[in-house]
Design an enzyme around this catalytic site. Structure first.
Site, PDB file in Angstrom:
ATOM      1  N   LYS A  22      -7.575  10.369  19.132  1.00 54.23           N
ATOM      2  CA  LYS A  22      -6.862   8.795  18.806  1.00 54.23           C
ATOM      3  C   LYS A  22      -5.628   8.954  18.079  1.00 54.23           C
ATOM      4  CE  LYS A  22      -7.546   4.651  16.264  1.00 54.23           C
ATOM      5  NZ  LYS A  22      -7.153   5.036  15.898  1.00 54.23           N
ATOM      6  N   ASN A  23      -5.722   9.699  16.653  1.00 50.25           N
ATOM      7  CA  ASN A  23      -4.345  10.261  15.566  1.00 50.25           C
ATOM      8  C   ASN A  23      -3.560  10.164  16.545  1.00 50.25           C
ATOM      9  OD1 ASN A  23      -5.234   7.144  14.633  1.00 50.25           O
ATOM     10  ND2 ASN A  23      -6.087   7.768  12.996  1.00 50.25           N
ATOM     11  N   ARG A  92      -1.357  -1.528  14.005  1.00 55.17           N
ATOM     12  CA  ARG A  92      -0.010  -1.275  14.070  1.00 55.17           C
ATOM     13  C   ARG A  92       0.625   0.347  14.176  1.00 55.17           C
ATOM     14  NH1 ARG A  92       1.361  -0.476   8.301  1.00 55.17           N
ATOM     15  NH2 ARG A  92       1.732   1.171   8.195  1.00 55.17           N
ATOM     16  N   CYS A 116      -5.605  -2.693  11.607  1.00 55.99           N
ATOM     17  CA  CYS A 116      -7.362  -3.011  11.048  1.00 55.99           C
ATOM     18  C   CYS A 116      -7.169  -4.174   9.793  1.00 55.99           C
ATOM     19  CB  CYS A 116      -8.301  -1.922  10.527  1.00 55.99           C
ATOM     20  SG  CYS A 116      -9.098  -1.799  11.788  1.00 55.99           S
ATOM     21  N   ARG A 121      -0.984  -2.389   3.742  1.00 47.90           N
ATOM     22  CA  ARG A 121       0.009  -1.754   4.703  1.00 47.90           C
ATOM     23  C   ARG A 121       1.071  -1.577   5.199  1.00 47.90           C
ATOM     24  NH1 ARG A 121      -4.580   0.290   9.526  1.00 47.90           N
ATOM     25  NH2 ARG A 121      -3.740   2.006   8.786  1.00 47.90           N
ATOM     26  N   ILE A 123       5.345  -0.779   5.490  1.00 42.48           N
ATOM     27  CA  ILE A 123       6.806  -0.169   6.415  1.00 42.48           C
ATOM     28  C   ILE A 123       6.829   0.439   5.625  1.00 42.48           C
ATOM     29  CG2 ILE A 123       4.957  -0.306   9.165  1.00 42.48           C
ATOM     30  CD1 ILE A 123       7.675  -1.520   8.904  1.00 42.48           C
ATOM     31  N   ASP A 124       6.979   0.293   4.604  1.00 46.04           N
ATOM     32  CA  ASP A 124       8.393   0.101   3.245  1.00 46.04           C
ATOM     33  C   ASP A 124       9.087   1.976   3.853  1.00 46.04           C
ATOM     34  OD1 ASP A 124       5.926   0.950   2.133  1.00 46.04           O
ATOM     35  OD2 ASP A 124       7.320   1.207  -0.225  1.00 46.04           O
ATOM     36  N   LEU A 125       7.979   2.730   3.447  1.00 51.45           N
ATOM     37  CA  LEU A 125       8.257   4.248   3.479  1.00 51.45           C
ATOM     38  C   LEU A 125       9.409   4.757   5.329  1.00 51.45           C
ATOM     39  CD1 LEU A 125       5.455   5.594   1.563  1.00 51.45           C
ATOM     40  CD2 LEU A 125       7.481   5.307   0.762  1.00 51.45           C
ATOM     41  N   ASP A 305     -11.274   7.657   6.070  1.00 53.25           N
ATOM     42  CA  ASP A 305     -11.575   7.167   7.708  1.00 53.25           C
ATOM     43  C   ASP A 305     -13.236   7.171   7.968  1.00 53.25           C
ATOM     44  OD1 ASP A 305      -9.349   5.963   8.213  1.00 53.25           O
ATOM     45  OD2 ASP A 305      -8.769   7.615   9.810  1.00 53.25           O
ATOM     46  N   ILE A 327      -7.220   5.124  -1.153  1.00 50.95           N
ATOM     47  CA  ILE A 327      -6.852   4.962  -0.162  1.00 50.95           C
ATOM     48  C   ILE A 327      -5.693   3.350   0.296  1.00 50.95           C
ATOM     49  CG2 ILE A 327      -4.757   5.692   2.278  1.00 50.95           C
ATOM     50  CD1 ILE A 327      -5.438   8.057  -0.257  1.00 50.95           C
ATOM     51  N   ARG A 397     -11.093   0.323  19.667  1.00 54.70           N
ATOM     52  CA  ARG A 397      -9.718   0.367  19.203  1.00 54.70           C
ATOM     53  C   ARG A 397      -9.750   2.193  19.467  1.00 54.70           C
ATOM     54  NH1 ARG A 397      -7.930  -1.124  14.668  1.00 54.70           N
ATOM     55  NH2 ARG A 397      -6.723   0.073  15.209  1.00 54.70           N
TER      56      ARG A 397
HETATM   57  C1  UD1 Z   1      -3.114   6.509   9.175  1.00 52.09           C
HETATM   58  C2  UD1 Z   1      -3.938   7.181  10.577  1.00 52.09           C
HETATM   59  C3  UD1 Z   1      -5.534   6.002   9.830  1.00 52.09           C
HETATM   60  C4  UD1 Z   1      -5.730   6.626   8.566  1.00 52.09           C
HETATM   61  C5  UD1 Z   1      -4.768   6.466   7.378  1.00 52.09           C
HETATM   62  C6  UD1 Z   1      -5.071   7.058   6.207  1.00 52.09           C
HETATM   63  C7  UD1 Z   1      -3.358   6.749  12.845  1.00 52.09           C
HETATM   64  C8  UD1 Z   1      -2.884   6.200  13.563  1.00 52.09           C
HETATM   65  N1  UD1 Z   1      -3.288   5.962  12.001  1.00 52.09           N
HETATM   66  O1  UD1 Z   1      -2.972   5.336   9.341  1.00 52.09           O
HETATM   67  O2  UD1 Z   1      -6.260   5.986  10.756  1.00 52.09           O
HETATM   68  O3  UD1 Z   1      -6.576   5.864   7.935  1.00 52.09           O
HETATM   69  O4  UD1 Z   1      -3.729   7.192   8.423  1.00 52.09           O
HETATM   70  O5  UD1 Z   1      -5.304   9.095   6.169  1.00 52.09           O
HETATM   71  O6  UD1 Z   1      -3.142   8.020  11.752  1.00 52.09           O
HETATM   72  N2  UD1 Z   1       1.588   3.074   2.540  1.00 52.09           N
HETATM   73  C9  UD1 Z   1       3.021   2.449   2.127  1.00 52.09           C
HETATM   74  N3  UD1 Z   1       3.884   2.171   2.689  1.00 52.09           N
HETATM   75  C10 UD1 Z   1       4.008   2.538   4.085  1.00 52.09           C
HETATM   76  C11 UD1 Z   1       3.498   3.342   4.680  1.00 52.09           C
HETATM   77  C12 UD1 Z   1       2.075   3.844   3.981  1.00 52.09           C
HETATM   78  O7  UD1 Z   1       2.501   2.262   1.000  1.00 52.09           O
HETATM   79  O8  UD1 Z   1       5.976   2.974   4.423  1.00 52.09           O
HETATM   80  C13 UD1 Z   1       0.945   2.986   2.276  1.00 52.09           C
HETATM   81  C14 UD1 Z   1      -0.442   2.565   2.927  1.00 52.09           C
HETATM   82  O9  UD1 Z   1      -0.114   0.787   2.416  1.00 52.09           O
HETATM   83  C15 UD1 Z   1      -1.420   3.015   2.918  1.00 52.09           C
HETATM   84  C16 UD1 Z   1      -1.496   4.879   2.328  1.00 52.09           C
HETATM   85  O10 UD1 Z   1      -0.207   4.248   2.612  1.00 52.09           O
HETATM   86  O11 UD1 Z   1      -2.138   2.663   0.826  1.00 52.09           O
HETATM   87  C17 UD1 Z   1      -2.074   5.491   3.346  1.00 52.09           C
HETATM   88  O12 UD1 Z   1      -0.921   5.384   4.514  1.00 52.09           O
HETATM   89  P1  UD1 Z   1      -0.576   6.428   6.041  1.00 52.09           P
HETATM   90  O13 UD1 Z   1      -0.622   7.412   5.254  1.00 52.09           O
HETATM   91  O14 UD1 Z   1       0.774   5.096   6.122  1.00 52.09           O
HETATM   92  O15 UD1 Z   1      -1.153   5.948   6.595  1.00 52.09           O
HETATM   93  P2  UD1 Z   1      -1.332   5.298   8.348  1.00 52.09           P
HETATM   94  O16 UD1 Z   1      -0.207   6.127   8.907  1.00 52.09           O
HETATM   95  O17 UD1 Z   1      -1.186   3.779   8.520  1.00 52.09           O
END
Ligand code: UD1
Length: 426
Positions: A22-23, A92, A116, A121, A123-125, A305, A327, A397
């Site tokens: 999926k990912n 997401r 979830c 979660r 999206i600033d990065l 996960d 995480i 999902r």
């Molecule tokens: C992806 C996976 C999810 C997995 C996660 C961590 C997909 C579709 N989903 O989610 O299954 O659990 O990786 O391995 O691939 N963060 C920020 N700012 C940002 C983005 C992330 O602070 O802009 C933080 C998040 O809040 C979290 C951490 O970074 O604490 C990890 O998130 P991230 O690696 O981005 O996970 P996803 O890509 O959402």
């Protein structure tokens, strides 16, 4: 909502083939928007999240057909870069479309994504990365509008190796002018898969799988056919289920290298694992051993996960284990439900202290998110008596008919569709 009814206590046994990831499939579907033409993707699992992504692509004007495990997309008819809020809120991963749509149309309108309920979660990065590539970002309430002419390659350092941000920036940079370097990039196998897919279409990316990814911008891409990697989290879920039920299971179409950290943890728990090419054989006949410390961290460390699933095994172990989640802050929602089944687990901040019990007992429990739901299914399979797992849509999902997959291994598990619910359970 559908429920799963599980008669526990039967060791899993047999052979199954693991679904596509999926990912990996979700960002690859989003990346298809970078090209105009017909893209074919094989080994795409049949999941709710994939359905949502295909619906978004249709909303943007693409043709999308999912037949068996193959998705055929025609992206040449795409004519919109506005993702409706209702669709954004369903998943997401809709955020993955920001980079590709910005690169293709010079503008993208999205809304804060759903997904979830496992933590904040942010999206600033993602937004910082797109801004660094030359986009302007305007936020108004939950609406986010990004605009740019041709994006310009640059150096981007991520404060945290976010999987999604790494992928979004890679996709945006593919058609940018010049060179983009992402440092402190996430190293997950799904990022390598995205690199392979994009390069198959003519992109010039190196470094995925390491913490530095370099993207040399190209002017255009050509459509291609591509097969998605096996799902390491589904593989891991079934491995833990086999161990927790003290069964003997063979898993085909896996990538054991992607599961090195899990294999290490399971071996420490006394589980027998043999690897041969893309086949994993797993067996266990005795009570698992406790593990003093398992810590979730970005790949190649132990994945968040698989935290909830492994916790079920440790809940049945001989001794006290500690599981630390670094995480997502909201990822212990399964703990209360496991305790209702007889587990002895105490949470303090981001650590769970798990005192193993010799047996879990069936109960009615609720899946609060995707992986928590998978953990409850494993608990139900290992428990004595009947378990009812509610809110199965969370599990759908990420797992392609989990009851069918586990049924092939002899599990006594049945789905009760929402419509039948009243008749069966009143
Ligand atoms: C992806 C996976 C999810 C997995 C996660 C961590 C997909 C579709 N989903 O989610 O299954 O659990 O990786 O391995 O691939 N963060 C920020 N700012 C940002 C983005 C992330 O602070 O802009 C933080 C998040 O809040 C979290 C951490 O970074 O604490 C990890 O998130 P991230 O690696 O981005 O996970 P996803 O890509 O959402």
């Amino acid at each position: 909502m559908d429920k799963l009814v599980i008669e526990g206590g039967k060791p899993l046994s047999g052979t199954i083939v693991i679904q596509g990831a999926k990912n990996a499939a979700l960002p690859i579907l989003a990346a298809s928007m970078l090209v105009e033409g017909k893209v074919m993707l094989d080994h795409v699992p049949r999941l709710l999240d994939i359905d949502v992504m295909l619906n978004i692509l249709r909303e943007l004007g693409c043709e999308a057909v999912h037949e068996g495990q193959t998705v055929t997309l025609d992206t040449s008819t795409a004519n919109s870069s506005h993702i409706p809020e209702a669709l954004m809120r369903q998943m997401r991963s809709s955020i993955f479309l920001m980079g590709p749509l910005l690169a293709r149309f010079g503008k993208v309108t999205v809304y804060q994504p759903g997904g979830c309920a496992i933590g904040e979660r942010k999206i600033d990065l993602h937004l910082q990365g797109l801004t660094a590539l030359g986009a302007t970002v305007e936020e108004e309430g939950s609406r986010i509008v990004c605009c740019a002419g041709r994006l310009k390659g640059t150096e981007i350092h991520l404060d945290f190796p976010s999987v999604g941000a790494t992928e979004n920036i890679m996709m945006a940079a593919v058609l940018a002018e010049g060179m983009t370097t992402i440092t402190n990039a996430a190293r997950e196998p799904e990022i390598q898969d995205l690199q392979h897919f994009l390069n198959r279409m003519g992109a010039k990316i190196i470094g995925a799988g390491t913490d530095t990814i370099t993207v040399e911008g190209v002017n255009r891409l050509e459509p291609c056919r591509y097969q998605v990697i096996p799902d390491r989290i589904v593989t891991g879920t079934v491995m833990v289920a086999a161990a927790a039920t003290r069964g003997q299971v063979t898993l085909q179409h896996t990538n054991p290298v992607h599961l090195t950290s899990l294999i290490h943890v399971l071996r420490r728990a006394g589980v027998q694992i043999a690897v041969d090419g893309d086949i994993i054989k797993i067996g266990s006949s005795s009570r698992p051993k406790a593990i003093d410390r398992v810590v979730t961290s970005p790949y190649p460390a132990f994945p968040t996960d698989l935290q909830s699933q492994v916790m079920v095994l440790l809940a049945l172990a001989d001794g006290v284990s500690v599981m630390k989640e670094t995480i997502f802050e909201g990822r212990f929602k399964h703990v209360d439900e496991l305790c209702r089944m007889g587990a002895d687990i105490r949470v303090d901040l981001n650590s769970a202290f798990i005192r193993g019990v010799s047996r879990l007992y069936g109960a009615t429990v609720e899946a609060t998110d995707l992986r928590a739901g998978a953990a409850l299914v494993i608990a139900g399979l290992a428990a004595q008596g009947k378990t009812v797992v509610e809110q199965v849509h969370h599990i759908d999902r990420g797992y392609d008919r989990i009851e069918t997959m586990l049924g092939r291994l002899g599990a006594r598990i049945q789905r009760v569709p929402a419509a039948m619910d009243d008749r069966v359970y009143r």
